[in-house]
Scaffold this active site. Structure first.
Site, PDB file in Angstrom:
ATOM      1  N   LYS A 114       0.865  -1.188   0.000  1.00  0.00           N
ATOM      2  CA  LYS A 114       0.000   0.000   0.000  1.00  0.00           C
ATOM      3  C   LYS A 114       0.893   1.226   0.000  1.00  0.00           C
ATOM      4  O   LYS A 114       2.011   1.205   0.522  1.00  0.00           O
ATOM      5  CB  LYS A 114      -0.866   0.010   1.260  1.00  0.00           C
ATOM      6  CG  LYS A 114      -2.086   0.881   1.133  1.00  0.00           C
ATOM      7  CD  LYS A 114      -3.115   0.170   0.288  1.00  0.00           C
ATOM      8  CE  LYS A 114      -4.478   0.786   0.364  1.00  0.00           C
ATOM      9  NZ  LYS A 114      -5.481  -0.208  -0.053  1.00  0.00           N
TER      10      LYS A 114
HETATM   11  N1  GLU Z   1      -7.227   0.047  -3.206  1.00  0.00           N
HETATM   12  C1  GLU Z   1      -7.990  -1.125  -3.492  1.00  0.00           C
HETATM   13  C2  GLU Z   1      -8.045  -2.039  -2.297  1.00  0.00           C
HETATM   14  O1  GLU Z   1      -7.855  -1.629  -1.182  1.00  0.00           O
HETATM   15  C3  GLU Z   1      -7.541  -1.811  -4.776  1.00  0.00           C
HETATM   16  C4  GLU Z   1      -6.149  -2.316  -4.781  1.00  0.00           C
HETATM   17  C5  GLU Z   1      -5.697  -2.838  -6.145  1.00  0.00           C
HETATM   18  O2  GLU Z   1      -6.516  -2.950  -7.037  1.00  0.00           O
HETATM   19  O3  GLU Z   1      -4.514  -3.129  -6.260  1.00  0.00           O
HETATM   20  O4  GLU Z   1      -8.375  -3.198  -2.408  1.00  0.00           O
END
Ligand code: GLU
Length: 424
Positions: A114
């Site tokens: 993240k």
């Molecule tokens: N931000 C989204 C999540 O928390 C998508 C992450 C992604 O598609 O890599 O799942």
């Protein structure tokens, strides 16, 4: 975007500790050995950068950016980039770990990561946001890559930011590298169905859970907190399936109508109103805290971490909670909600539709081929349903909540893979 004030600090939990306390319960139930436990809990890499940006008035401001890779055991790490004022390392660490568990629960070949930048995107101009996104990309150039770490949108970011990120990364590479990021605009290699994917997965999880609980969607009532990408799509898809959405909200407040809010008109209103529901007249105004405590069948918290805490858990009346956001319930609230007999479809299962379609986008980019919307939806629905059934079986077998069961499914998958690959 849906920026909803988090719970007061006194009620909030450290998100990484919150994640770890569930991890600990699941690891204990699985009888995970101490060495693997240590490996799985420790993030692989944590990067913090300072990004000096020229603002429109000519002044310079320094922004703090983060990227945490929690694990790359199952494959390249995957996870969004968040633009929000309260981004901090422990939050990004927790969110990165949740991505590891999420990808493992839905059985896609990714690890978890993240990123985030501490900023207030709604106060910044398009130019400032573009320079910030490009500077972040350059500073993470060694980390990002289609085979190493693949970012995506999260709170405060969307296809526009992903386009800048893809472009900046591609420039440094001397060629277009579409698969370095997902959630891109369609014309740049985005996937059909990606924008609605998380909300769609929430809807699919909610319907499967309702079936288990013998709640008829055509007679069910629902409240959705947060009207950003996840909340608005979940609300509209649930409404399409006959669920009566009696309340919706964003940072401007919550809107309630016992007869059901017309979600299509709420979305149209938001789009014509600078992306907020402020002034929406399709429902009586209540506050966000009251929305959570409504007497309804289904509650979808789709805004922020820690909105259900020890302070309000006992007042929740919904029969079913489907977590559209990451970490909307603090770990201390888990036992209270469990004792009340409320079923919770946890974040790492319920909102995994987004990363699942991100995976499809990455696959399409690498194949140089485009799937139809129908194929994307059919495959992601199937993945979500299969993941739900896997988790449900473990919950029954071990007599644990769906949350602990989801962690157990995820941890055992990553642990087994880690052991097969071996360490130093
Ligand atoms: N931000 C989204 C999540 O928390 C998508 C992450 C992604 O598609 O890599 O799942």
């Amino acid at each position: 975007m849906a920026y909803i004030e988090p719970a007061p600090i006194k009620d909030r939990e450290n998100p990484f500790e919150s994640m770890m306390s569930r991890f600990d319960i699941a690891a204990q139930k699985l009888g995970l050995d101490q060495e693997t436990y240590e490996v799985l809990k420790s993030p692989t890499k944590q990067v913090i950068v300072s990004l000096p940006i020229t603002m429109d008035d000519g002044s310079k401001r320094v922004f703090e950016g983060y990227r945490v890779i929690h694990s790359n055991t199952l494959g390249p790490s995957k996870g969004g980039v968040r633009f929000a004022p309260d981004v901090h390392l422990d939050e990004v660490k927790a969110l990165a770990a949740w991505m590891t568990w999420k990808c493992a629960v839905v059985d896609i070949p990714y690890g978890g990561a993240k990123g985030g930048i501490k900023c207030k995107p709604w106060t910044m101009s398009t130019g400032e946001l573009e320079r910030l996104t490009r500077a972040y990309t350059v500073s993470m150039y060694e980390i990002f890559g289609p085979d190493t770490d693949i970012p995506a949108p999260d709170m405060g970011t969307g296809p526009r930011e992903m386009a800048w990120l893809m472009d900046e990364y591609s420039k440094a590479n001397g060629k277009t590298v579409s698969a370095v990021v997902t959630g891109k605009p369609l014309v740049l290699g985005g996937s059909l169905g990606r924008v609605e994917a998380t909300g769609r997965g929430v809807m699919v999880s909610a319907l499967v859970a309702m079936e288990k609980l013998k709640i008829n969607p055509a007679h069910a009532t629902c409240a959705v907190q947060g009207f950003g990408n996840v909340g608005s799509n979940a609300a509209s898809l649930l409404e399409e399936r006959g669920v009566k959405v009696v309340a919706i909200s964003d940072h401007t407040g919550a809107y309630y109508d016992a007869k059901g809010i017309d979600i299509r008109s709420a979305i149209a209103y938001k789009e014509s109103n600078n992306n907020t529901l402020e002034g929406f007249t399709g429902g009586e105004i209540i506050n966000n805290a009251d929305l959570l405590e409504l007497d309804i069948d289904l509650l979808v918290p789709a805004a922020k971490e820690d909105v259900i805490t020890l302070a309000n858990a006992d007042n929740i009346k919904a029969k079913l909670i489907v977590e559209g956001a990451n970490g909307p319930m603090g770990a201390k609230a888990d036992p209270v909600i469990f004792e009340k007999g409320i079923t919770v479809v946890p974040d790492i299962l319920a909102n995994a539709g987004g990363v699942t379609v991100s995976y499809f986008e990455w696959v399409q980019n690498r194949l140089g081929y485009k799937w139809t919307r129908e194929r994307v939806n059919r495959r992601s629905d199937r993945i979500m349903k299969e993941a739900f059934e896997r988790v449900y079986k473990v919950a029954q077998k071990y007599d644990v909540s769906l949350r602990i069961a989801a962690y157990m499914v995820a941890i055992s998958k990553v642990a087994d893979t880690y052991k097969l690959r071996g360490g130093y």
